[in-house]
Design an enzyme around this catalytic site. Structure first.
Site, PDB file in Angstrom:
ATOM      1  N   TRP A 129      -0.335  -0.015  17.386  1.00 47.81           N
ATOM      2  CA  TRP A 129       0.599  -1.021  16.887  1.00 47.81           C
ATOM      3  C   TRP A 129       1.800  -0.974  17.816  1.00 47.81           C
ATOM      4  O   TRP A 129       2.485   0.035  17.895  1.00 47.81           O
ATOM      5  CB  TRP A 129       1.012  -0.699  15.448  1.00 47.81           C
ATOM      6  CG  TRP A 129       1.748  -1.803  14.765  1.00 47.81           C
ATOM      7  CD1 TRP A 129       2.954  -2.333  15.100  1.00 47.81           C
ATOM      8  CD2 TRP A 129       1.320  -2.522  13.603  1.00 47.81           C
ATOM      9  NE1 TRP A 129       3.307  -3.323  14.232  1.00 47.81           N
ATOM     10  CE2 TRP A 129       2.328  -3.460  13.299  1.00 47.81           C
ATOM     11  CE3 TRP A 129       0.186  -2.458  12.787  1.00 47.81           C
ATOM     12  CZ2 TRP A 129       2.234  -4.325  12.201  1.00 47.81           C
ATOM     13  CZ3 TRP A 129       0.115  -3.317  11.713  1.00 47.81           C
ATOM     14  CH2 TRP A 129       1.116  -4.239  11.427  1.00 47.81           C
TER      15      TRP A 129
ATOM     16  N   ASN B  33       0.530   8.913  18.781  1.00 48.47           N
ATOM     17  CA  ASN B  33       1.253   8.189  17.727  1.00 48.47           C
ATOM     18  C   ASN B  33       2.684   8.689  17.690  1.00 48.47           C
ATOM     19  O   ASN B  33       2.936   9.882  17.875  1.00 48.47           O
ATOM     20  CB  ASN B  33       0.621   8.441  16.352  1.00 48.47           C
ATOM     21  CG  ASN B  33      -0.666   7.683  16.157  1.00 48.47           C
ATOM     22  OD1 ASN B  33      -1.038   6.853  16.980  1.00 48.47           O
ATOM     23  ND2 ASN B  33      -1.357   7.967  15.070  1.00 48.47           N
TER      24      ASN B  33
ATOM     25  N   LYS C 289      10.225  -7.673  -7.932  1.00 46.46           N
ATOM     26  CA  LYS C 289       9.170  -6.660  -7.983  1.00 46.46           C
ATOM     27  C   LYS C 289       8.577  -6.575  -9.384  1.00 46.46           C
ATOM     28  O   LYS C 289       7.368  -6.502  -9.556  1.00 46.46           O
ATOM     29  CB  LYS C 289       9.725  -5.278  -7.582  1.00 46.46           C
ATOM     30  CG  LYS C 289       9.986  -5.114  -6.118  1.00 46.46           C
ATOM     31  CD  LYS C 289       8.752  -4.945  -5.295  1.00 46.46           C
ATOM     32  CE  LYS C 289       8.322  -6.118  -4.507  1.00 46.46           C
ATOM     33  NZ  LYS C 289       9.110  -7.121  -3.960  1.00 46.46           N
TER      34      LYS C 289
ATOM     35  N   LYS D 220      -0.900 -11.822   0.030  1.00 45.09           N
ATOM     36  CA  LYS D 220      -0.034 -11.016   0.883  1.00 45.09           C
ATOM     37  C   LYS D 220       0.638 -11.857   1.962  1.00 45.09           C
ATOM     38  O   LYS D 220       1.799 -11.674   2.276  1.00 45.09           O
ATOM     39  CB  LYS D 220      -0.845  -9.890   1.528  1.00 45.09           C
ATOM     40  CG  LYS D 220       0.000  -8.876   2.282  1.00 45.09           C
ATOM     41  CD  LYS D 220       0.930  -8.131   1.333  1.00 45.09           C
ATOM     42  CE  LYS D 220       1.863  -7.188   2.060  1.00 45.09           C
ATOM     43  NZ  LYS D 220       2.917  -6.681   1.203  1.00 45.09           N
TER      44      LYS D 220
ATOM     45  N   ARG E  35      -4.381   0.771   8.551  1.00 39.70           N
ATOM     46  CA  ARG E  35      -3.043   1.145   9.012  1.00 39.70           C
ATOM     47  C   ARG E  35      -2.414   0.056   9.873  1.00 39.70           C
ATOM     48  O   ARG E  35      -1.209   0.078  10.120  1.00 39.70           O
ATOM     49  CB  ARG E  35      -3.111   2.445   9.809  1.00 39.70           C
ATOM     50  CG  ARG E  35      -3.593   3.635   8.984  1.00 39.70           C
ATOM     51  CD  ARG E  35      -3.908   4.824   9.868  1.00 39.70           C
ATOM     52  NE  ARG E  35      -2.714   5.358  10.500  1.00 39.70           N
ATOM     53  CZ  ARG E  35      -1.941   6.290   9.960  1.00 39.70           C
ATOM     54  NH1 ARG E  35      -2.225   6.765   8.769  1.00 39.70           N
ATOM     55  NH2 ARG E  35      -0.892   6.743  10.590  1.00 39.70           N
TER      56      ARG E  35
END
Length: 602
Positions: free
Chosen positions: A75, A99, A482, A597, A27
């Protein structure tokens, strides 16, 4: 984005928390921590960076025997990634992990500071633990204090709280951010995703928005707005990789579906009733700025092109967009009144980073739009706006693009307010449309099934043209990118009005034209362009709220009142089309050949 794990039971808690948090690493996070109540006493450990740093800090700690524990990977949203800002956040006798974003935290913080509470962090989360303890000091029971705290919170949250005032309990609440409770006999687990508890627990209950309660050794008391509720469980999935994908075939598919929720995270605390505010930008940040230069690569470049249309139209500020790899070698003319904006999903894109360094050497003020705090580009920039997309595992970017575009739209309105280029009424229309963006990004099962059926017609031919005008030209570029990234079919994005200046020579039955035809922006113009292609026998797939009689295939979108709502809905359609074509061709959607990536080389 962030990950939460909790445990109530007799086992060694440190390892349960660390193992669970490790399962949630996918995540994304920039700091981590955990807190344990063992023998009635609180212990806590925090570290910046990867979990190995936290493991090293807590290497000599053990906590066998009955007790409670909570852990978190963070994060950063409010405040930098530091140990003080890492979770759990502490009060005098309690710890909390959270969160989401508490929208009214400033109001709560000011109220608590006026009562003498001293805050240690820059986060919104710390208000929760101090508010809870304030209610306990007033004489409320720990549970009543927690309930009163939750009732004061506005925004999105998944919360776990432990306290020496109730050393055998874990208090929990859920609204807008995921949270589950899992069970293995008398042991109770909490997590923000079932990935963290697979192999440890056998069944789970997935909390609904508005639910809260308390877990104790004798069980869980669960409440909702209508009072006490029965805890109902279901078996946990057996496969961790599949659990990370939440039942989707590929991470890219999951990330397409996540766009509605992550866009909400992007806007939280920034899109307010009266306008858009960025607490990460100093008040005088735009002083002396009369033009903007955006620099990026690939998908981020397409987001930048979209932003340029918005910035010039609404904020009335001249805006140029540069491909970073070209910008570095063109000997650009740079002036000090230019704000240099970089866009990067990873914050490590080599060409963009070097372009930023050039701009800094030339004395330009810099701003980055990025998904990774403390990345190279964020550290190099004068200021940063985080997109809050969470980690994106699919190489072909989807939710990163959506959140970048949303940040640019928000930045446009923020600048328009400062430059007074929008009156109250048009500004209100923009804000209202912005609040409806998450709905435009929802994937309807009927739409996905329609695209799945259509995709079998588009597996062969000599290429694709994605065409659009205005805002929808960059979307055409992104739609083509894409498709080519994951299907390996030739695809090109083109401004619809330019087709007649050369590319129309390619038109025949084997040329697939994906026409983006929004009702709110230049519809008659692009309709005319598509008619020209149809007259040359090109195969037309029209994406529009208006049925188009010359289209070979048609995907109907909703009648929206704002171009950006049509933009986001059509974006989802092009992403799903690329996904379904690629799956039919048997490709690895998440790991397409030859691509990485994070592009850290020239």
């Amino acid at each position: 984005m962030c990950g939460i794990v909790g445990y109530l039971g007799p086992k060694e808690k440190k390892e349960i928390l660390l193992d669970g948090l490790q399962e949630l690493e996918y995540r994304g996070y920039d700091s981590a921590g955990f807190a344990v109540i063992s023998a009635g006493k609180l212990h806590h450990f925090k570290a910046v960076g990867k979990l190995k740093n936290l493991r090293e800090k807590a290497s000599s700690f053990s906590s066998e025997g009955e007790g409670v524990a909570i852990g978190h990977t963070r994060w950063a949203t409010h405040g930098k990634p530091t140990e003080l800002n890492a979770h759990p956040h502490m009060g005098a006798f309690s710890y909390v992990v959270h969160n989401g974003i508490i929208e009214n935290y400033r109001e709560l913080k000011e109220e608590l500071e006026a009562e003498g509470v001293r805050f240690l962090s820059q986060t919104d989360t710390e208000t929760i633990v101090h508010l809870f303890e304030a209610y306990v000091r007033e004489g409320h029971s720990p549970f009543d204090a927690f309930r009163a705290t939750v009732e004061r919170l506005e925004g999105a949250y998944a919360i776990l709280l432990i306290t020496e005032a109730a050393p055998d309990a874990i208090f929990f609440a859920k609204n807008g951010s995921p949270m589950l409770i899992a069970f293995d006999g008398d042991e109770i687990y909490f997590a923000s995703s079932d990935t963290a508890v697979i192999g440890k627990a056998k069944e789970a209950t997935y909390l609904e928005d508005g639910e809260y309660g308390v877990a104790r050794p004798d069980g869980v008391a669960l409440y909702g707005p209508d009072g006490e509720r029965r805890v109902t469980t279901q078996p946990l999935p057996a496969d961790k990789a599949m659990a990370q994908k939440d039942g989707y075939r590929f991470f890219m598919e999951k990330e397409i579906y996540e766009q509605s929720s992550v866009i909400s995270d992007t806007m939280l605390g920034r899109v307010l009733e009266e306008g858009v505010a960025f607490e990460e930008l100093p008040r005088d940040f735009f002083d002396g700025i009369s033009r903007i230069k955006i620099c990026a690569c690939g998908t981020s470049y397409h987001a930048g092109l979209t932003g340029a249309y918005l910035l010039e139209r609404l904020a009335k500020v001249p805006c140029d967009v540069e491909i970073a790899s070209e910008f570095r070698y063109k000997e650009p003319l740079l002036s000090s009144d230019t704000l240099f904006v970089t866009i990067s999903q990873s914050g490590e894109t080599a060409d963009t980073l070097e372009a930023l360094k050039m701009a800094k050497r030339a004395g330009l003020r810099s701003l980055t739009i990025c998904n990774v705090d403390n990345s190279s580009i964020v550290r190099e920039s004068d200021a940063a706006i985080l997109t809050r997309a969470g980690i994106e595992k699919g190489v072909a970017s989807t939710k990163a693009f959506a959140t970048q575009v949303m940040v640019l739209w928000m930045l446009t309105l923020h600048l328009a307010q400062k430059r007074e280029t929008l009156d109250a009424e048009p500004l209100g229309r923009e804000l209202n449309a912005m609040r409806h963006a998450p709905r435009a990004l929802l994937v309807e099962e009927k739409l996905h099934e329609r695209i799945h059926r259509l995709s079998k017609r588009y597996l062969h031919g000599h290429g694709f043209f994605f065409i659009g005008r205005d805002l929808f030209f960059p979307l055409a570029l992104e739609g083509a990118l894409k498709l080519k990234e994951i299907s390996y079919l030739h695809a090109e994005g083109y401004p619809a009005g330019e087709m007649k200046h050369g590319p129309i020579a390619l038109a025949d039955a084997e040329l697939f034209t994906i026409a983006l035809m929004p009702r709110t922006l230049l519809y008659e113009k692009i309709k005319s362009n598509v008619e020209e292609l149809s007259a040359r026998d090109a195969t037309i797939l029209a994406i529009s709220p208006e049925p188009f009689e010359l289209a070979d295939d048609f995907i109907g979108t909703k009648n929206a009142e704002h171009p950006m709502l049509e933009f986001f809905e059509m974006m989802v359609v092009t992403q799903l089309l690329a996904l379904e074509i690629s799956i039919r061709l048997g490709n690895d959607v998440d790991m397409p050949r030859n691509l990485a990536k994070s592009v850290t080389v020239e």
